[in-house]
Design an enzyme around this catalytic site. Sequence first.
Site, PDB file in Angstrom:
ATOM      1  N   ARG A 213       0.922  -1.193   0.040  1.00 50.68           N
ATOM      2  CA  ARG A 213      -0.089  -0.042  -0.043  1.00 50.68           C
ATOM      3  C   ARG A 213       0.802   1.406   0.084  1.00 50.68           C
ATOM      4  O   ARG A 213       1.678   1.522   0.963  1.00 50.68           O
ATOM      5  CB  ARG A 213      -1.096  -0.063   1.123  1.00 50.68           C
ATOM      6  CG  ARG A 213      -1.941  -1.124   1.129  1.00 50.68           C
ATOM      7  CD  ARG A 213      -3.139  -1.193   1.903  1.00 50.68           C
ATOM      8  NE  ARG A 213      -3.930  -2.305   1.574  1.00 50.68           N
ATOM      9  CZ  ARG A 213      -4.893  -2.516   2.554  1.00 50.68           C
ATOM     10  NH1 ARG A 213      -5.139  -2.081   3.631  1.00 50.68           N
ATOM     11  NH2 ARG A 213      -5.781  -3.558   2.071  1.00 50.68           N
ATOM     12  N   GLU A 352      -7.196  -0.936  15.378  1.00 53.63           N
ATOM     13  CA  GLU A 352      -7.703  -1.795  14.434  1.00 53.63           C
ATOM     14  C   GLU A 352      -6.798  -2.955  14.156  1.00 53.63           C
ATOM     15  O   GLU A 352      -5.698  -2.666  13.414  1.00 53.63           O
ATOM     16  CB  GLU A 352      -8.217  -1.011  13.260  1.00 53.63           C
ATOM     17  CG  GLU A 352      -8.853  -1.809  12.151  1.00 53.63           C
ATOM     18  CD  GLU A 352      -8.737  -1.193  10.910  1.00 53.63           C
ATOM     19  OE1 GLU A 352      -8.634  -1.995   9.849  1.00 53.63           O
ATOM     20  OE2 GLU A 352      -8.951  -0.140  10.803  1.00 53.63           O
ATOM     21  N   SER A 355     -10.280  -5.993   9.245  1.00 54.04           N
ATOM     22  CA  SER A 355     -11.345  -5.390   8.622  1.00 54.04           C
ATOM     23  C   SER A 355     -12.050  -6.365   7.791  1.00 54.04           C
ATOM     24  O   SER A 355     -11.531  -7.098   7.127  1.00 54.04           O
ATOM     25  CB  SER A 355     -11.006  -4.143   7.795  1.00 54.04           C
ATOM     26  OG  SER A 355     -12.241  -3.511   7.221  1.00 54.04           O
TER      27      SER A 355
END
Length: 429
Positions: A213, A352, A355
């Site tokens: 990413r 987090e 997901s």
Amino acid sequence: MLRSHYSTDVGEEEFGKKIAIAGWVEDIRNLGGIAFILLRDRKGKAQITCIKKEIPEIFEKITSLSRESVISAEGLCQKNEKVRNGWELLPEKMEILSQAETPLPMGIADKVNVDFDTRLDNRFIDLRREKVQAIFKIRHTFIEGASEFLSSNGFLQVHTPKITVSSPEGGTEVFKINYFGRDAYLVQSPQLYKQIMMATGMDRVYEIAWYFRAEEHDTSRHLNESTAIDLEMAFIDSEEDVMKIGEKLVKSVLEKIVEENEKEMKILDVNLDIPQLPFTRVTYDEVAEMLEKKVDFKWGDDLGTDEEKIVGNEVNEQFYFITRFPLKTKPFYAMPDGDYARAFDLACKGTEISSGAQRIHDYNMLVGRMKELGMNVENFDEYLKAFRYGMPPHGGFGLGIERFLMEVLELGNIRECILFPRDKKRISP
């Protein structure tokens, strides 16, 4: 000479017998008439004791060694309760396999503070340190445990391409490469390939996945190359079926770590609590209500690092799900439910770590969502083809390996959890 026929992990049955060990010289002490080596291998440490008048040639070798040189030694394994392992090696033969240069780029055993960049610049040395190796031994157990759990629950391990012709999730934060004169991209995740697999009849798959990413983040919790446990499962009723697999997976791997990595957890000075099932579920609406009272936050906003930490403190659970996100905050493939998406995040201590969602399995609905978001549908022809000839209801998630380890091991920086980190500033070693 025997080389590492035995490791430093020696039991009482070897006392009084001839053994061979090999490894790195962590420390040397010369007391004049007697010399000691502290030898290290992946299993632990052992003491080699040499009396000068008995074997002067080995004594000279020992006292001329530099730290972190690699040697092998053969001799009598002698019981000695005053030594750390309860035994020592009295060498009859010793071979220097590799003499280390001096000075070392950084210390191994010495309590010398070095900055993180120095550690990463010399990662091969850094990885010799006991605490650093402990992290990666636990990482091994985590991946092994996840694979065992998923296999026992009917998931097949697959490997999907890491090069693709289009931006996999329709975003711009991708690494563009030259593929024999054509533009191609490193995949952000195996997401679209996992969904295609649901049309094959292999209705439960997982992958130890790589994420690439091109995000401009420069924080202690972001990487530009990372890994995850990524899975997809078909014939679900809702995202709740996926969440149940996720929470059982987390509990199972933690149980395995506690069972197999007691030594490593002690080295890291960390205790792992086994969570109870089911994990707490908190809706996005409830989260928004929490945040509106504390910070400038409105319904539909993404949760940033600060917001996640506030929610973590409010929920006060080690693991918890946030569910029913606004549809506009989730990718095109998330199943709509009015203004909401059948999507969830799994958080650990306010961070987090996963997901997931139920996905859209209806071709027309999927194309409609893509058009709503202004995406070029033609770029996804190969992906969409799988939805035209029989696609069951399905869903899945990605669980970040580094994020998980960073939180449960209380490490503070995600770069501690991957061998050679890749971020905005670092592309080597």
